[in-house]
Design an enzyme around this catalytic site. Structure first.
Site, PDB file in Angstrom:
ATOM      1  N   CYS A 207      89.607  40.252  48.949  1.00 46.14           N
ATOM      2  CA  CYS A 207      89.009  41.581  48.858  1.00 46.14           C
ATOM      3  C   CYS A 207      90.117  42.558  48.484  1.00 46.14           C
ATOM      4  O   CYS A 207      91.120  42.652  49.195  1.00 46.14           O
ATOM      5  CB  CYS A 207      88.380  41.962  50.196  1.00 46.14           C
ATOM      6  SG  CYS A 207      87.805  43.669  50.318  1.00 46.14           S
TER       7      CYS A 207
ATOM      8  N   CYS B  64      87.548  44.785  42.131  1.00 48.80           N
ATOM      9  CA  CYS B  64      86.828  44.401  43.355  1.00 48.80           C
ATOM     10  C   CYS B  64      86.277  43.008  43.100  1.00 48.80           C
ATOM     11  O   CYS B  64      85.712  42.749  42.029  1.00 48.80           O
ATOM     12  CB  CYS B  64      85.700  45.396  43.637  1.00 48.80           C
ATOM     13  SG  CYS B  64      84.560  44.892  44.964  1.00 48.80           S
TER      14      CYS B  64
END
Length: 263
Positions: free
Chosen positions: A69, A180
């Site tokens: 992440c 992302c």
């Protein structure tokens, strides 16, 4: 065992790259779905979750951790490494360096969550690796949530994506960094928009190569996959075939399991 975690489904793109590179590695994927998304939350909250999840995975027997992440890496990878000095920790950072190196127009764009867009870690990446390159950081609120709900191809979302991407292309950006891990699952839509004008830059395979270098004996186990979620584990299980990752579901030794991770 190698532990991979994210706020939700986005890190599955990194998990898939690792599983392809290390088919015999024993893997545990943890989705912190009780707190998804991370991108609109404060750094202090994200740090608390990352450290708690790190402790949980180490207690489960993981000897290598992958923070799959960008937002969590920016907010807490340093603290996670300090907490576990004997454990290898691999973070995920936007591919600013390869994008800047490949850009012919000397203009690139980084698509990120709101949190990553304002992070010092991203600013430092740009200062270090994009000297002489114009970098446009584009926060994309709600995109990670769209992936989480598997609402990837509705006409309203396609219009929203177009409205964000076309101005970047008009500015001359020839490299679009997927900042992302959730955005990897938007690549088919994005690729249609940028074809012939720009390249998408995804770092999942680069992360997998780093894991290969660090895994050692952890790469030679039984190839099992364990899925865990802090809320709605059945949705994690069901998402795999919807995201084109049914082959990962075949590696799972049991259905996704509900767990509790407290700070």
């Amino acid at each position: 065992m190698i532990g991979v975690f994210d706020s939700g489904l986005g890190g599955l793109s990194v998990l898939a790259a690792i599983a392809r590179a290390l088919p015999r590695a024993r893997l545990c994927y943890l989705a912190d779905t009780a707190h998804v998304p991370y991108g609109n939350k404060a750094d202090a909250f994200i740090q608390g979750r990352v450290l708690a999840i790190g402790r949980h995975l180490v207690n489960q027997g993981c000897r290598l951790l992958v923070v799959a992440c960008n937002t969590a890496t920016a907010a807490a990878v340093h603290e996670l490494r300090q907490q576990h000095p004997g454990i290898s920790v691999v973070g995920v950072e936007p591919g600013v360096k390869p994008a800047a190196a490949a850009s012919r127009s000397r203009r690139i764009a980084v698509l990120t969550t709101e949190s990553t867009a304002h992070s010092e870690r991203l600013a430092r990446l740009i200062r270090t690796h994009a000297d002489g390159v114009e970098v446009h950081v584009e926060a994309c609120p709600g995109w990670a949530t769209r992936v989480e709900t598997l609402d990837l191809d509705g006409p309203a979302f396609a219009t929203e994506i177009t409205a964000r991407i076309m101005p970047l292309l008009a500015l001359g950006a020839d490299q679009l960094v997927l900042g992302c891990t959730h955005y990897s699952f938007l690549a088919p839509t994005l690729q249609t928009l940028v074809a012939g004008r720009a390249q998408l830059v995804d770092v999942a395979d680069a992360v997998a190569r780093q894991v290969v270098r660090l895994a050692g004996d952890g790469a030679q186990e039984n190839g099992a996959l364990y899925l865990q979620a802090t809320a709605r584990p059945e949705r994690l299980q069901a998402a795999l075939p919807r995201l084109g990752l049914g082959w990962l579901a075949d590696k799972a030794r049991e259905p996704a399991r509900l767990i509790t991770v407290t700070g």
